[in-house]
Design an enzyme around this catalytic site. Structure first.
Site, PDB file in Angstrom:
ATOM      1  N   HIS A  61      25.415  22.029 143.910  1.00 34.38           N
ATOM      2  CA  HIS A  61      26.499  23.012 144.027  1.00 34.38           C
ATOM      3  C   HIS A  61      27.541  22.635 145.048  1.00 34.38           C
ATOM      4  O   HIS A  61      28.694  23.055 144.958  1.00 34.38           O
ATOM      5  CB  HIS A  61      25.929  24.419 144.177  1.00 34.38           C
ATOM      6  CG  HIS A  61      25.495  24.869 142.833  1.00 34.38           C
ATOM      7  ND1 HIS A  61      24.265  24.506 142.333  1.00 34.38           N
ATOM      8  CD2 HIS A  61      26.174  25.467 141.834  1.00 34.38           C
ATOM      9  CE1 HIS A  61      24.197  24.932 141.087  1.00 34.38           C
ATOM     10  NE2 HIS A  61      25.333  25.514 140.754  1.00 34.38           N
TER      11      HIS A  61
ATOM     12  N   ARG B  71      31.442  31.653 138.269  1.00 30.26           N
ATOM     13  CA  ARG B  71      30.106  31.627 138.895  1.00 30.26           C
ATOM     14  C   ARG B  71      30.057  32.699 139.988  1.00 30.26           C
ATOM     15  O   ARG B  71      30.378  32.423 141.144  1.00 30.26           O
ATOM     16  CB  ARG B  71      29.856  30.262 139.538  1.00 30.26           C
ATOM     17  CG  ARG B  71      29.633  29.120 138.563  1.00 30.26           C
ATOM     18  CD  ARG B  71      29.276  27.859 139.347  1.00 30.26           C
ATOM     19  NE  ARG B  71      28.737  26.820 138.503  1.00 30.26           N
ATOM     20  CZ  ARG B  71      29.460  25.822 137.999  1.00 30.26           C
ATOM     21  NH1 ARG B  71      30.747  25.729 138.247  1.00 30.26           N
ATOM     22  NH2 ARG B  71      28.881  24.911 137.244  1.00 30.26           N
TER      23      ARG B  71
ATOM     24  N   GLU C  78      21.033  26.584 128.583  1.00 29.13           N
ATOM     25  CA  GLU C  78      20.859  25.550 129.608  1.00 29.13           C
ATOM     26  C   GLU C  78      19.393  25.204 129.852  1.00 29.13           C
ATOM     27  O   GLU C  78      19.059  24.484 130.786  1.00 29.13           O
ATOM     28  CB  GLU C  78      21.553  25.949 130.912  1.00 29.13           C
ATOM     29  CG  GLU C  78      21.223  27.320 131.435  1.00 29.13           C
ATOM     30  CD  GLU C  78      22.018  27.699 132.681  1.00 29.13           C
ATOM     31  OE1 GLU C  78      22.659  26.830 133.281  1.00 29.13           O
ATOM     32  OE2 GLU C  78      21.978  28.879 133.056  1.00 29.13           O
TER      33      GLU C  78
ATOM     34  N   CYS D 223      30.316  24.425 129.368  1.00 26.35           N
ATOM     35  CA  CYS D 223      30.886  24.598 130.705  1.00 26.35           C
ATOM     36  C   CYS D 223      30.171  23.774 131.771  1.00 26.35           C
ATOM     37  O   CYS D 223      30.458  23.914 132.951  1.00 26.35           O
ATOM     38  CB  CYS D 223      30.903  26.070 131.094  1.00 26.35           C
ATOM     39  SG  CYS D 223      29.261  26.791 131.190  1.00 26.35           S
TER      40      CYS D 223
ATOM     41  N   ARG E 118      18.233  18.193 139.686  1.00 25.75           N
ATOM     42  CA  ARG E 118      19.654  17.824 139.661  1.00 25.75           C
ATOM     43  C   ARG E 118      20.239  17.513 141.032  1.00 25.75           C
ATOM     44  O   ARG E 118      21.331  16.978 141.140  1.00 25.75           O
ATOM     45  CB  ARG E 118      20.477  18.906 138.960  1.00 25.75           C
ATOM     46  CG  ARG E 118      20.512  20.224 139.686  1.00 25.75           C
ATOM     47  CD  ARG E 118      21.055  21.328 138.798  1.00 25.75           C
ATOM     48  NE  ARG E 118      22.440  21.652 139.085  1.00 25.75           N
ATOM     49  CZ  ARG E 118      23.098  22.669 138.538  1.00 25.75           C
ATOM     50  NH1 ARG E 118      22.520  23.424 137.639  1.00 25.75           N
ATOM     51  NH2 ARG E 118      24.340  22.920 138.854  1.00 25.75           N
TER      52      ARG E 118
ATOM     53  N   ARG F  13      29.852  35.257 134.791  1.00 29.49           N
ATOM     54  CA  ARG F  13      28.418  35.005 134.677  1.00 29.49           C
ATOM     55  C   ARG F  13      27.695  35.809 135.751  1.00 29.49           C
ATOM     56  O   ARG F  13      28.101  35.788 136.918  1.00 29.49           O
ATOM     57  CB  ARG F  13      28.125  33.523 134.867  1.00 29.49           C
ATOM     58  CG  ARG F  13      26.650  33.219 134.656  1.00 29.49           C
ATOM     59  CD  ARG F  13      26.371  31.765 134.759  1.00 29.49           C
ATOM     60  NE  ARG F  13      26.477  31.300 136.140  1.00 29.49           N
ATOM     61  CZ  ARG F  13      26.318  30.030 136.489  1.00 29.49           C
ATOM     62  NH1 ARG F  13      26.098  29.112 135.570  1.00 29.49           N
ATOM     63  NH2 ARG F  13      26.417  29.665 137.752  1.00 29.49           N
TER      64      ARG F  13
ATOM     65  N   ASN G 179      24.538  20.955 133.071  1.00 33.30           N
ATOM     66  CA  ASN G 179      23.989  20.565 134.379  1.00 33.30           C
ATOM     67  C   ASN G 179      22.504  20.876 134.429  1.00 33.30           C
ATOM     68  O   ASN G 179      21.690  20.060 134.856  1.00 33.30           O
ATOM     69  CB  ASN G 179      24.679  21.319 135.516  1.00 33.30           C
ATOM     70  CG  ASN G 179      26.168  21.161 135.477  1.00 33.30           C
ATOM     71  OD1 ASN G 179      26.664  20.212 134.892  1.00 33.30           O
ATOM     72  ND2 ASN G 179      26.902  22.088 136.075  1.00 33.30           N
ATOM     73  N   ASP G 180      22.172  22.079 133.995  1.00 40.37           N
ATOM     74  CA  ASP G 180      20.759  22.454 133.988  1.00 40.37           C
ATOM     75  C   ASP G 180      20.044  21.913 132.766  1.00 40.37           C
ATOM     76  O   ASP G 180      18.873  21.552 132.844  1.00 40.37           O
ATOM     77  CB  ASP G 180      20.621  23.978 134.045  1.00 40.37           C
ATOM     78  CG  ASP G 180      20.752  24.462 135.465  1.00 40.37           C
ATOM     79  OD1 ASP G 180      20.088  23.890 136.335  1.00 40.37           O
ATOM     80  OD2 ASP G 180      21.547  25.389 135.707  1.00 40.37           O
TER      81      ASP G 180
HETATM   82  C1  PEP Z   1      25.199  24.341 134.094  1.00 38.07           C
HETATM   83  O1  PEP Z   1      24.003  24.442 134.384  1.00 38.07           O
HETATM   84  O2  PEP Z   1      25.666  23.427 133.397  1.00 38.07           O
HETATM   85  C2  PEP Z   1      26.172  25.324 134.601  1.00 38.07           C
HETATM   86  C3  PEP Z   1      27.410  25.332 134.184  1.00 38.07           C
HETATM   87  O3  PEP Z   1      25.738  26.192 135.529  1.00 38.07           O
HETATM   88  P1  PEP Z   1      25.466  25.841 137.054  1.00 38.07           P
HETATM   89  O4  PEP Z   1      25.985  24.473 137.313  1.00 38.07           O
HETATM   90  O5  PEP Z   1      26.155  26.888 137.856  1.00 38.07           O
HETATM   91  O6  PEP Z   1      23.981  25.936 137.156  1.00 38.07           O
HETATM   92 MG    MG Z   2      23.262  26.256 135.186  1.00 40.68          MG
END
Ligand code: PEP
Ligand code: MG
Length: 580
Positions: free
Chosen positions: A192, A299, A433, A504, A467, A334, A456-457
């Protein structure tokens, strides 16, 4: 001679400036030898730091006894006892004299030895003592080092920040005006902190392992955040070379900015919508200036950075501000995605062994219904002022979406009773995700109005790769065939069940993946602003057929390295300026 440190490029750009080391609550122990003549001075330094630390702890103890409780104050009395233990202090002095090592090094070894010998004993009381010991140890070494423990909001001149790690709150409160770039030892591309860097358009290189220990405060540094490279004490030639590259990049960006108000369509007239990801309401302006068609991911957890929870009114005002600003374009809010590496406010209450697999996101909200309802109420109220969608993060079962929807319904009933207006038909969607959500996306489609893919997840959970763990970052690759297959399956189900789909995760904002995602069937991308122009440039220069052909070719290659190599070469040949 310059030193080059390699890391992971987290937010693009090139910056040249002076290093500023920020340790936060981390300490880096210097290790050096002491010449015979300086041994006494070193011991005096230790004695002075010891006295200072005792005074500090005593004053905290008195304060706490005054306004809290005697029991709590007793914790600090036991800290004092450890500091006053003549054996430990004497052992430290003897070691400095004998081994001629600096006191921080010696103390660190003594503390590690003590902690190790205590950790093997299964006793809760002793476990507490270990925590005490490491707290005291940190305080004492901080006093020896006279470390700057102030936060980054106090920065008052331009600098390149070097830190072992930065928390999202460090990044949120730092004085952005003066932060040229940052370099961290820990973290991966989708941590993050990296996401915040992109949101704030601050070049960043993360996961360098040794960045902080390789630099001194005030060193001249070049951060090449295109290639994940940091050059410490560069030569004159290196500075000239990078100044030129920086100029070229700015020129290209300026040129691409001319695309802002042109439609985001492919050569064969297929629309590929570009939306923005935001973390903080202040980012709305920059997203609009880059020509985004609304917010695909807000977010909301970044509103929860303060020690106190934002109440309904505060949340409502923050959401409303963004919603009104983009109206009639959509804003997808979200719900709270707390846990994992995100917000640490609750970390004392919720220490988990495996936070990414624990009480995160929708799971946390369903276990804290009042907090969840407060947020839903604020979002619903904001829906009266524009085009709002609600999105739930980390849905992993069908039951979860049903339960979450029920909370929305109950909150709607409460608002009706209170005669507060809101959009009764507000679209409700889920983040896809987690692999289970992909596999069951046909079933999930019956309970929601849209999907948004969080790669990402999805990459993290599909490949079982944390990650934010830099030591296994080499395994974290969205181009693994398993991920590509899942991405394709989502498109198939969303088409089959007519569920609007967007993507996203960070790959949506990386030019390398644009043709691939179009070829897989994605038509709405949501991203941070910094490479939006490049992405649009690519969208406007390709046709669907060539993107689909590329996907067919890549998916036949099977091996991740081969897929990556082919995609990189293909994109470089087609867009040499963007991928230079
Ligand atoms: C993701 O997981 O791709 C996402 C957009 O959410 P975050 O990165 O906030 O977990
Ligand atoms: Mg995520």
């Amino acid at each position: 001679m310059s030193t080059v440190v390699k890391g992971i490029s987290a937010s693009p750009g090139i910056k040249i400036g002076k290093a500023y080391i920020y340790l936060g609550s981390n300490i880096i122990i210097p290790k050096y030898n002491i010449p015979e003549k300086d041994v006494e001075k070193e011991i005096e330094r230790f004695n002075a730091a010891l006295e200072k630390t005792k005074k500090e702890i005593n004053s905290i103890r008195l304060q706490i006894a005054g306004y809290l409780s005697k029991d709590l104050a007793n914790i600090f009395s036991s800290h004092l006892l450890v500091l006053e233990d003549p054996l430990i202090a004497e052992q430290a002095r003897v070691k400095v004299k004998k081994e001629k090592r600096n006191i921080e090094w010696v103390l660190n070894d003594i503390s590690i030895e003590l902690i190790n010998s205590m950790s093997s004993i299964e006793d809760e009381y002793l476990k507490e003592k270990i925590i005490d010991l490491s707290d005291i140890h940190k305080r004492l070494i901080n006093n020896l080092l006279m470390t700057d423990t102030s936060d980054l909001s106090k920065l008052d001149k331009e600098a390149i920040i070097f830190a072992p790690d930065l928390t999202p709150s460090d990044t949120a409160i730092m004085n952005k005006k003066f932060v040229l770039a940052f370099v961290t030892d820990k973290g991966g591309r989708t941590s993050h902190t990296a996401i915040m860097a992109r949101a704030l358009e601050i070049p960043a290189v993360v996961g360098t392992f040794t960045g902080t220990s390789s630099v001194n405060n005030g060193d001249t540094v070049i951060v090449d955040a295109f290639h994940g490279k940091v050059i410490i004490k560069p030569s004159k030639e290196e500075i000239d070379q990078y100044q030129n590259i920086e100029k070229e990049f700015l020129l290209l960006d300026k040129h691409l900015a001319e695309l802002t108000h042109l439609p985001s369509i492919t050569l064969d007239d297929v629309e590929v919508t570009v939306m923005g990801n935001i973390e903080l309401p202040e980012e709305k302006k920059i997203i609009k200036e880059h020509g985004a068609q609304g917010i695909g991911l807000f977010r909301s957890e970044f509103l929860f950075l303060d020690k106190s929870l934002p109440n309904e009114e505060k949340q409502f005002n923050e959401y409303k501000e963004v919603v009104e600003y983009f109206n009639p374009k959509p804003v997808t809010i979200r719900t709270l995605d707390i846990g994992g590496d995100k917000i640490h406010v609750y970390s004392n209450l919720y220490k988990e062994r495996n936070p990414f697999l624990g009480s995160r996101a929708i799971r946390f909200c369903m276990q804290n219904i009042e907090l969840f309802k407060t947020q839903i109420r604020a979002i619903l109220r904001a829906s009266n002022f524009g085009n709002v969608k609600i999105m739930f993060p980390m849905i992993s079962t069908v039951d979860e979406i049903i339960a979450a929807r029920k909370i929305v319904e109950e909150t709607m009933n409460d608002l009706e009773k209170d005669k507060i207006p809101f959009n009764k038909n507000i679209p409700i969607g889920v983040m896809i995700e987690v692999p289970s959500a992909v596999i069951n996306s046909d079933l999930l489609s019956r309970h929601c109005d849209f999907f948004s893919v969080g790669t990402n997840d999805l990459v993290q959970y599909t490949l079982a790769v944390d990650r934010i763990n830099e030591s296994i970052a080499y395994l974290y690759n969205p181009l693994d065939l398993s991920v590509l297959r899942l991405l394709k399956l989502i498109v198939n189900n969303s088409n089959k069940y007519s569920i609007p789909l967007s993507i996203c995760g960070e790959i949506a904002g990386e030019p390398l993946y644009t043709m691939l995602l179009i070829g897989l069937g994605y038509r709405t991308f949501s991203m941070s602003p910094n490479l939006m122009h490049q992405i649009k440039r690519i969208i406007r220069s390709v046709n669907i057929k060539e993107c689909e052909d590329l996907v067919l070719e890549l998916m036949k290659l099977e091996k991740t390295n081969a897929i990556e190599e082919r995609l990189t070469t293909f994109m470089y040949n087609k867009f040499p300026k963007i991928f230079a």
